[in-house]
Design a protein around this motif. Structure first.
Motif, PDB file in Angstrom:
ATOM      1  N   HIS A 195      34.716  40.014  35.135  1.00 23.37           N
ATOM      2  CA  HIS A 195      35.324  38.917  35.884  1.00 23.37           C
ATOM      3  C   HIS A 195      35.476  39.303  37.346  1.00 23.37           C
ATOM      4  N   VAL A 196      35.076  38.414  38.219  1.00 21.36           N
ATOM      5  CA  VAL A 196      35.270  38.660  39.659  1.00 21.36           C
ATOM      6  C   VAL A 196      35.711  37.365  40.330  1.00 21.36           C
ATOM      7  N   GLU A 251      37.732  31.151  40.382  1.00 21.73           N
ATOM      8  CA  GLU A 251      38.538  30.892  41.577  1.00 21.73           C
ATOM      9  C   GLU A 251      39.698  31.890  41.566  1.00 21.73           C
ATOM     10  N   GLU A 252      40.262  32.132  42.751  1.00 22.44           N
ATOM     11  CA  GLU A 252      41.192  33.243  42.880  1.00 22.44           C
ATOM     12  C   GLU A 252      42.381  33.188  41.923  1.00 22.44           C
ATOM     13  N   ASP A 253      43.030  32.011  41.796  1.00 24.95           N
ATOM     14  CA  ASP A 253      44.234  31.965  40.944  1.00 24.95           C
ATOM     15  C   ASP A 253      43.870  32.188  39.475  1.00 24.95           C
ATOM     16  N   GLU A 254      42.701  31.635  39.097  1.00 28.05           N
ATOM     17  CA  GLU A 254      42.239  31.823  37.719  1.00 28.05           C
ATOM     18  C   GLU A 254      41.935  33.300  37.459  1.00 28.05           C
ATOM     19  N   PHE A 255      41.341  33.915  38.459  1.00 20.64           N
ATOM     20  CA  PHE A 255      41.007  35.343  38.335  1.00 20.64           C
ATOM     21  C   PHE A 255      42.281  36.185  38.237  1.00 20.64           C
ATOM     22  N   SER A 281      46.204  39.513  35.067  1.00 25.62           N
ATOM     23  CA  SER A 281      47.520  39.795  34.490  1.00 25.62           C
ATOM     24  C   SER A 281      47.458  39.789  32.974  1.00 25.62           C
ATOM     25  N   GLU A 282      46.586  38.929  32.417  1.00 22.38           N
ATOM     26  CA  GLU A 282      46.408  38.961  30.952  1.00 22.38           C
ATOM     27  C   GLU A 282      45.815  40.296  30.508  1.00 22.38           C
ATOM     28  N   LEU A 283      44.865  40.784  31.321  1.00 22.82           N
ATOM     29  CA  LEU A 283      44.218  42.060  31.002  1.00 22.82           C
ATOM     30  C   LEU A 283      45.242  43.196  31.022  1.00 22.82           C
ATOM     31  N   TYR A 284      46.119  43.171  32.031  1.00 18.69           N
ATOM     32  CA  TYR A 284      47.149  44.209  32.134  1.00 18.69           C
ATOM     33  C   TYR A 284      48.138  44.102  30.973  1.00 18.69           C
ATOM     34  N   ALA A 285      48.491  42.857  30.626  1.00 19.49           N
ATOM     35  CA  ALA A 285      49.461  42.647  29.535  1.00 19.49           C
ATOM     36  C   ALA A 285      48.884  43.168  28.226  1.00 19.49           C
TER      37      ALA A 285
END
Ligand SMILES: [Cu+2]
Length: 229
Positions: free
Chosen positions: A140-141, A212-216, A221-225
């Motif tokens: 994801h970017v 888009e930035e907010d989606e990214f 944050s989901e990845l970190y969680a």
């Protein structure tokens, strides 16, 4: 016009495409001239009643000058292509953008791409990095940002190929090769391996997900969680 190449989504892809067509034009011309030089004499010098055959030894400047003429034209075309591609080459391969927005690591292994994201500290190569290591995963970017990628391999030579970005780079064990791109169009695109790397080479497919930035940021944050669990 029907689209000949895969859709271009990167800022520099258009330059690569026009170089591609320039080089193709030169190659097609060289091909046509070579074939003409083979076929025209077949008809021009074929058997004719009363005409004697001539024997060309190919010694001396009379014939050699055509060899030199061909070499000269070839060298000029080559130098022209080097000149034409230089600025794109420098931009893509020899410099990094001044502003680095996001930095990830892509590591080839038999047989998938491993993506390493910086952790919450936003720095790579620290203890909180998040590693995604499975087949058919996605990188994801954020869209419209300068993405820096460190390309590595842990076993054999692979080659990471983003066809929609016009970026292909060998991943070599023991080396870290840094490249960059900036993708303007959100979507899901293929990441392939372009170097035969073993029996499951053809399964070494991942996806580039441009958001888009907010989606990214939500993805991050989901990845970190997920990692915290
Ligand atoms: Cu591979």
């Amino acid at each position: 016009m029907k689209q000949i190449l895969p859709e271009n989504i990167s800022t520099y892809g258009g330059e690569v495409d026009s170089l591609f067509f320039t080089i193709t034009l030169f190659v097609v011309l060289a091909f046509a001239i070579s074939i003409a030089a083979l076929i025209i004499p077949l008809f021009r010098y074929r058997y004719k009643e009363g005409r004697k055959s001539s024997r060309v030894r190919g010694i001396g400047m009379k014939q050699m000058r055509w060899v030199f003429a061909g070499m000269l034209v070839m060298a000029l075309c080559d130098f022209y292509m080097l000149y034409a591609e230089h600025s794109t080459w420098v931009k893509m391969e020899e410099t990094l953008p001044e502003q680095e927005d996001f930095h990830v690591v892509i590591t080839g292994r038999q047989w998938n791409w491993i993506f390493t994201y910086p952790g919450p500290d936003n720095k790579l190569y620290t203890a909180d990095d998040v590693i995604v290591n499975r087949m058919n995963s996605s990188l994801h970017v954020p869209a419209g940002k300068n993405i820096i990628i460190d390309i590595k391999a842990i076993d054999v030579i692979h080659s990471v190929f983003f066809k929609n970005i016009r970026l292909k780079q060998d991943a070599i064990p023991g080396r870290t090769i840094t490249r960059w791109f900036n993708v303007t169009k959100p979507g899901k695109y293929e990441i392939a391996c372009a170097e035969i790397c073993g029996v499951l080479h053809s399964k070494m497919r991942s996806y580039l997900v441009v958001q888009e930035e907010d989606e990214f940021n939500r993805f991050l944050s989901e990845l970190y969680a997920e990692k915290q669990k």
